[in-house]
Design a protein around this motif. Structure first.
Motif, mmCIF file in Angstrom:
data_model
loop_
_atom_site.group_PDB
_atom_site.id
_atom_site.type_symbol
_atom_site.label_atom_id
_atom_site.label_comp_id
_atom_site.label_asym_id
_atom_site.label_seq_id
_atom_site.Cartn_x
_atom_site.Cartn_y
_atom_site.Cartn_z
ATOM 1 N N GLU A 835 0.834 -1.205 0.000
ATOM 2 C CA GLU A 835 0.000 0.000 0.000
ATOM 3 C C GLU A 835 0.865 1.249 0.000
ATOM 4 O OE1 GLU A 835 -3.211 -0.072 2.867
ATOM 5 O OE2 GLU A 835 -2.925 -2.225 3.186
ATOM 6 N N LEU A 868 -7.509 5.664 -2.479
ATOM 7 C CA LEU A 868 -7.168 5.101 -1.163
ATOM 8 C C LEU A 868 -5.792 4.457 -1.175
ATOM 9 C CD1 LEU A 868 -10.510 3.417 -0.051
ATOM 10 C CD2 LEU A 868 -9.377 5.370 1.008
ATOM 11 N N GLN A 871 -6.072 -0.747 1.759
ATOM 12 C CA GLN A 871 -7.295 -1.129 2.454
ATOM 13 C C GLN A 871 -7.705 -0.002 3.400
ATOM 14 O OE1 GLN A 871 -9.159 -3.751 2.153
ATOM 15 N NE2 GLN A 871 -7.928 -5.336 1.151
ATOM 16 N N LEU A 872 -8.970 0.390 3.354
ATOM 17 C CA LEU A 872 -9.463 1.423 4.251
ATOM 18 C C LEU A 872 -9.528 0.842 5.666
ATOM 19 C CD1 LEU A 872 -10.673 4.198 4.802
ATOM 20 C CD2 LEU A 872 -12.933 3.228 4.285
ATOM 21 N N ASN A 932 -5.196 4.106 5.887
ATOM 22 C CA ASN A 932 -5.118 2.760 5.324
ATOM 23 C C ASN A 932 -3.992 1.999 6.007
ATOM 24 O OD1 ASN A 932 -2.757 3.659 4.173
ATOM 25 N ND2 ASN A 932 -3.523 3.685 2.062
#
Length: 1285
Positions: A835, A868, A871-872, A932
């Protein structure tokens, strides 16, 4: 010559009690030829009174004293000797019969007659060895004199030749390894079976066990042959006891051929050969049942009785469980018995049908008797047996059917009855019974004679019994005809008139139960037609022995100490007497080398009880006449014992069955069995629990993993815990195989923005199924079309895939592989590459005021998921408190304070949250961030809001001072947290001893008032004071104090004094009060120990506070400290003194020495000052001509300017408090009043510390006396400043 004691019971023995008339016919007991009797006399005996001679002439019927054996086996070298002897007067004559005819018969030749002889003066028959073979048969001996003929039982004479083993050709016995084999014996037949032994040529017994054993037929059975069984000299020996001969069979040569294809097979019973064997067992003898099995592995044989348990104590297993012996067989043993053989591959069973029969045995044997003329004689003969025996009578050896008929002689219900006896009716009668299992014969005489009455019991005999026992008074009378016996009580009334009295036919009187009132002199009178006699008997009835306090049964844990108590009472006149303890019938004895059992008075103590100590403990209180007993049981409970005979049976390649024998339960039933397993390759020595089975099932089946070496052990569990484990079983190994499981916990996550880290939970070694294990990892992007799998094989996690796009989904699967193959196909797991920080932020942020301390925040998130970049995880709310509502805001251009925000994490995709714990009447600002897995994104637009007013906090201080017996002075300070605009103060007070329901006095004060005086109070009363601050939302929490109008002590009474917190320039003193007392102020004074100086005052301390901070001290210096107060005369008095050091050590006062003398201190001070001057001169000299660094100077100035100001709180009054600590309360009130003025700049923190940077920009900070800066950012703090009104 042996004595004959015969008890003649007239009219059928012990009959019913006679009441009308009160007379009893006495029994006669006679003995013939007793040592001490006059030759030729008849001696009368019975009981413990000896024998007494009667006058001659007296004759004696013949009686056999020695008879020939039931069977006699003779061999050619042995004479046949049949013994026969008898007593009688006149001396009896002997004669023999053979097969029912007189022997020797006239038909014998002279040579045969010469070989047969009868011992002179006796009846023993001797047949020469040379004739025994021709004269075998059934022999009987008869002894005759003038009173009758006695007959012996029949004796069978059998002649045998010495046994010899017939010549035979023996061929070797050849079998393959693992096969069963039987070596026969078959010795020559004999009337007495021989004993069989198997030995080798070195006269060494052949070793026998469950695999190799000898049957009842003498054969040697091998359940499965082993190569080691090969021997050429298996020899069967037969031992014949009669001829005292041992013969042996030709040696047998057993040859076992090794085999590579030995096959296991289930058991098969080879003995008994009959599929449904039947057995006839004789009552009283031993029954032998046998089961021998073959099989591989060696079978294990067990026995049981169908529909009933095996008889305890009489069922014996021997010959390695192949033989079941039932001792002393009874009719109850009739039934079916089953044996079984099992070896894990199967079970073979065989049922034995047992029928119990019996040779004839006596139920009632005929008894000889002496009778008088005119009496009736009855000889009873009752015999048992199965089949039912045939009973016959003979008189003087003549069968009853051959005796001339007489109306006085008859047979009735098996009894011989002869009535109206005459003097010449004396005879010897024979009762004989027989069935297929044997014969039984008894001789009994009827002797008719006339004799006068004679009482054999001594006169004035003393009988001592205890109450409630049975008293038997003897009166043994003899006579012919039989005399009648009468008993009289001490009051001379007939004894039989009492229902407790009973007269026996032998003349004895029974009194049951005996009472203390029965003591006295009883009389016995015996009479017949010829004479009479009498004797007296004294009865003494004593108190019975009793157990007053019986012992109580106990259940104890192993190791505890148990005590039994037994209280007994005795008749005081009975000696000796005592108390005896028994355990399971055996006396409990103390031992000098063991303290297990100890007896003290009526107490038995058992120390450290163990399982062998349990049993039934009985206390017996005894005297010479009686005993009383009471019993208690000791049960020792504890954890169960280890199980026994743990056996492992391999059912298949990877499945085993465990079976075991439960151990001792220790009086608590086994609830379950725990099976533990050790894997010896990967975790040797570590047993882990794998299975639990119920306590009623001592077996279990387990599945094993490939490539393992397993051992097992079992432990039992009961209500007291787990027992000791059994010994480990034999090891069981399994072969390697492909894995049977796939890894769990597969995840795909990136720890960088361009990678994918694949992790999983490695399989434990017991799931490897081989020595090594690797993992086949596959992955591919999750997208339309599904591309080809990429893969790698690694030994352990993790696997890092690099150069991946940011936060993209991947399909992942991990499979276990080893040298034997691949494991099962694993499921597909979706993971994501690394991420990056979010690029989006919340929008439409709004704040809704809920109350003075909480708000509801809402927001929305727009844009696509690409922004984003992960993952939120949720949101983060950051908020700052900027001060009170009416507090001056920061001037324009003022730099932001250092960010110290409060943070509220909001997990998940929420659209809002409630923020609580805020400070009422405060200004706040906030923004919201998206979070995130990588972190937080950019903040949203800032939102500002303020919270409404709330109730204030309690006043910061309330001081109470006694002004007299009826007045109190109060001074207080404003709340630290006003939480709004103060509208005043509320004071409530009441006497402390008033109930809570009482209405207190209440006074309202304006917000500027900080002191008051309460007058006209209850003299010497104690008051509870509650002070609250008010806003328009109401009063806040109270500050409670107690005020007393009682006179205070002048000096405080302290308990202990110690040192608390310590710094370089201060020391905190702490103390406790020795007793409850009013608040007293006193001076704290100190002086240095190293310099000459007077006592200096540090300030005033309050005794109720329990601490005082002594400040303005020099680092590393020792001080003398004292507490000074004033006595009732107003004089200053020091009531405590000690020494302290700025390092915090509380020092005792040292004894005087030169180190404290003034001259020494001055000398040291001068030396230190001279050294300091020299160092300064050296420093100046080295500094001359050096460069001056402008930049360093500027840096120094910048650092000084940039140093943060003291973090203080706007609007607090701590400075006033510290200044007032050394002054009176009245001065504090004045200061408080000044500070409370609305126009006071100090009230708003007006003395602001204003600074400018080098560029001329304004640096400002609102500062109070102490606390957090008014303009600082951060969450609400209880020290946050507030403006005054």
């Amino acid at each position: 010559m042996a004595a004959l004691a015969v008890l003649l019971l007239l009219l059928g023995g012990r009959g019913p009690r006679h009441r009308h008339p009160p007379r009893v016919l006495a029994a006669r007991a006679v003995c013939f030829g007793v040592s001490g009797c006059v030759s030729g006399c008849l001696c009368i005996s019975g009981c413990p009174f000896g024998s007494q001679p009667l006058p001659p002439p007296v004759q004696q019927p013949p009686e056999l004293t020695e008879a020939p054996p039931e069977q006699l086996v003779v061999f050619p070298s042995d004479d046949a000797v049949l013994k026969c002897a008898a007593s009688g007067s006149p001396a009896p004559q002997f004669r023999w019969t053979r097969d029912g005819r007189p022997f020797p018969s006239p038909s014998l030749s002279p040579a045969e007659l010469a070989g047969v002889s009868v011992s002179p003066g006796g009846g023993t028959l001797v047949i020469n060895a040379s004739l025994a073979g021709r004269l075998q048969g059934r022999f009987r001996c008869e002894a005759t004199n003038a009173l009758g003929t006695a007959v012996s039982p029949e004796s069978r004479v059998i002649a045998e030749t010495p046994p010899q083993w017939p010549k035979e050709k023996v061929t070797p016995v050849t079998v393959e390894e693992g096969d069963p084999v039987v070596l026969p014996c078959e010795p020559p037949q004999s009337a007495v079976p021989p004993k069989i032994y198997w030995l080798n040529s070195r006269i060494v017994h052949i070793a026998q066990d469950a695999r190799v054993s000898m049957g009842q037929d003498g054969f040697l059975y091998f359940a499965n042959a082993q190569v080691g069984d090969s021997h050429p000299d298996y020899i069967c020996h037969a031992h014949y006891l009669g001829p005292r001969t041992i013969i042996q069979k030709e040696p047998l040569d057993l040859r076992v051929t090794p085999s590579n294809s030995v096959q296991s097979r289930p058991p098969r019973l080879v003995v008994p050969r009959d599929p449904q064997p039947t057995h006839v067992a004789l009552r009283g003898e031993t029954l032998v049942l046998e089961c021998i099995a073959e099989g591989l592995p060696t079978p294990w044989v067990w026995w049981r009785r169908l529909n009933a348990p095996l008889p305890p104590g009489r069922a014996v297993l021997d010959n390695f469980n192949h033989t079941l012996r039932l001792l002393n067989v009874s009719e109850a043993d009739d039934g079916d018995y089953e044996c079984g053989a099992t070896n894990g591959l199967g079970t073979d069973r065989r049922s034995h049908r047992v029928t119990v029969q019996a040779a004839p045995y006596w139920l009632r044997r005929p008894q000889s008797g002496v009778f008088g003329p005119g009496e009736t004689a009855r000889l009873d003969c009752q015999v048992g047996g199965k089949p039912r025996p045939r009973v016959s009578w003979s008189l003087n050896g003549v069968p009853f059917d051959d005796v001339p008929d007489s109306d006085r002689l008859s047979l009735r219900d098996g009894a011989l009855i002869l009535s109206r006896l005459e003097p010449n009716d004396s005879m010897v009668a024979q009762c004989e019974a027989s069935n297929v299992h044997g014969r039984l014969l008894a001789n009994a005489f009827i002797y008719v004679v006339e004799l006068p009455v004679q009482i054999l019991t001594p006169d004035s005999e003393l009988y001592t019994v205890v109450e409630n026992q049975t008293a038997i008074l003897h009166c043994r009378a003899f006579g012919a005809p039989a005399p009648a016996v009468e008993w009289f009580t001490p009051s001379l009334t007939p004894a039989l008139e009492d229902d407790r009295a009973f007269a026996f036919t032998n003349g004895s009187l029974r009194v049951a139960p005996a009472l203390r009132a029965d003591s006295g002199l009883f009389r016995c009178r015996a009479r017949n037609a010829h004479s009479n006699a009498s004797v007296s008997a004294r009865l003494d009835v004593r108190a019975a022995t009793r157990i007053a306090v019986p012992p109580q049964s106990v259940t104890a844990k192993k190791g505890e100490t148990v005590t039994f108590t037994c209280g007994a009472t005795w008749d005081p006149g009975l000696e000796p007497r005592g108390l005896l303890w028994l355990r399971d019938g055996s006396p409990v004895l103390e031992s000098a080398d063991s303290d297990k059992f100890s007896v003290a008075g009526d107490t038995l103590t058992v120390a450290g009880v163990d399982y062998p100590d349990q049993g039934r403990f009985r206390c017996r209180a005894w005297t010479r006449l009686d005993a009383a007993e009471a019993e208690a049981e000791l049960r020792v409970v504890g954890r169960p014992g280890p199980v026994q005979d743990l056996r492992v049976e391999e059912l298949s390649e990877r499945r085993v069955r465990l079976s075991w024998t439960p151990g001792e339960e220790h009086n608590s039933p086994v609830e379950k069995f725990v099976v533990e397993q050790e894997e010896g390759i990967f975790s040797p020595g570590r047993f882990r629990e794998v299975l639990t089975v119920p306590g009623a099932r001592p077996r279990a089946e387990l599945s094993l993993s490939p490539y393992g070496r397993y051992r097992f052990r079992v432990l039992a569990v009961n209500g007291y815990g787990r027992g000791e484990p059994s010994a480990p079983s034999a090891a069981v190994s399994t072969d390697p195989a492909a894995p049977e499981r796939y890894p769990m916990g597969v995840k795909g996550e990136g720890n960088e923005t361009n990678n994918l880290v694949i992790t999983w939970q490695p399989l434990p070694p017991e799931d490897w199924n081989s020595p090594e294990l690797r993992y086949r990892v596959q992955w591919r992007p999750l997208e339309q079309g599904r591309g080809r799998w990429a893969e790698a094989t690694v030994g352990e996690p993790p696997l890092v895939v690099r150069d991946t796009p940011t936060f993209r989904p991947y399909e992942i699967r991990v499979q276990a592989v080893n040298e034997a193959g691949k494991g099962p196909e694993p499921p597909v797991v979706v993971g994501y590459s690394g991420e990056d920080l979010p690029l989006v932020y919340p929008e439409n942020v709004g704040v809704e005021i809920l109350n003075s301390t909480s708000v509801r925040i809402s927001w929305s998130l727009s844009g696509d998921d690409h922004g984003l970049r992960g993952q939120l995880k949720g949101y983060r709310v950051l908020y700052w408190r900027d001060g009170w509502v009416r507090e001056h805001s920061r001037p324009p251009g003022t730099p932001e304070p250092p960010p110290q925000p409060g943070a509220l994490p909001v997990p998940g995709p929420a659209g809002g949250a409630v923020l609580g714990g805020l400070q009422p009447w405060s200004r706040y600002r906030l923004h919201v961030l998206v979070v995130n897995g990588r972190g937080a994104g950019p903040p949203s637009a800032e939102i500002q809001f303020h919270t409404p007013e709330g109730v204030p906090g309690p006043p910061e201080e309330l001081r109470v001072e006694r002004l007299g017996d009826t007045a109190l002075s109060l001074e207080w300070r404003r709340p630290r947290h006003p939480n709004g605009v103060l509208s005043g103060f509320v004071l409530q007070y009441r006497l402390q001893n008033q109930t809570d329901e009482g209405i207190p006095m209440e006074i309202l004060f304006p917000p500027g008032t900080l002191n008051t005086t309460l007058a006209r109070l209850e003299p010497r009363g104690r008051y509870r004071l509650e002070l609250r601050a008010r806003t328009r939302h109401g009063p806040g929490a109270p500050l409670v104090r107690l005020g007393s109008l009682a006179p205070e002590p002048v000096l405080p009474v302290l308990g202990t004094v110690g040192v608390g917190e310590v710094g370089e320039d201060f020391t905190e003193l702490r103390w406790t009060l020795a007793q409850p007392q009013a608040n007293i102020e006193f001076e704290v004074e100190y002086m240095s120990k190293t310099t000459e100086e007077p006592w200096r005052s540090s300030g005033r301390a309050n005794s109720s506070l329990g601490r005082y901070r002594l400040g303005d001290l020099r680092p590393g210096t020792s001080y003398r400290v004292q507490f000074v107060g004033r006595n009732h005369s107003g004089e200053r008095v020091a009531f405590w003194e000690s020494e302290v050091h700025t390092n915090g050590t509380l020092l005792p006062r040292p004894a005087g020495g030169f180190a404290t003398e003034g001259w020494f201190i001055g000398f040291v001070s001068a030396a230190v000052l001279l050294l300091l001057l020299l160092l300064i001169l050296c420093f100046i000299k080295r500094s001359k001509g050096g460069k001056y660094s402008v930049k360093d100077k500027e840096d120094t100035q910048v650092d000084s300017e940039a140093r943060p100001m003291k973090d203080e709180t706007f609007g607090e009054y701590r400075d006033g408090e510290e200044k007032a600590s050394g002054s009176s309360g009245r001065s504090l009130g004045a200061a408080g009043a000044a500070l409370g003025s609305d126009d006071s700049l100090a009230g708003y923190g007006g003395s602001a510390d204003v600074q400018f940077n080098e560029d001329g920009s304004f640096i400002g900070q609102y500062s109070g006396a102490r606390g957090t800066a008014a303009g600082s950012s951060g969450p609400a703090s209880p020290s946050a400043a507030a403006p005054l009104d």
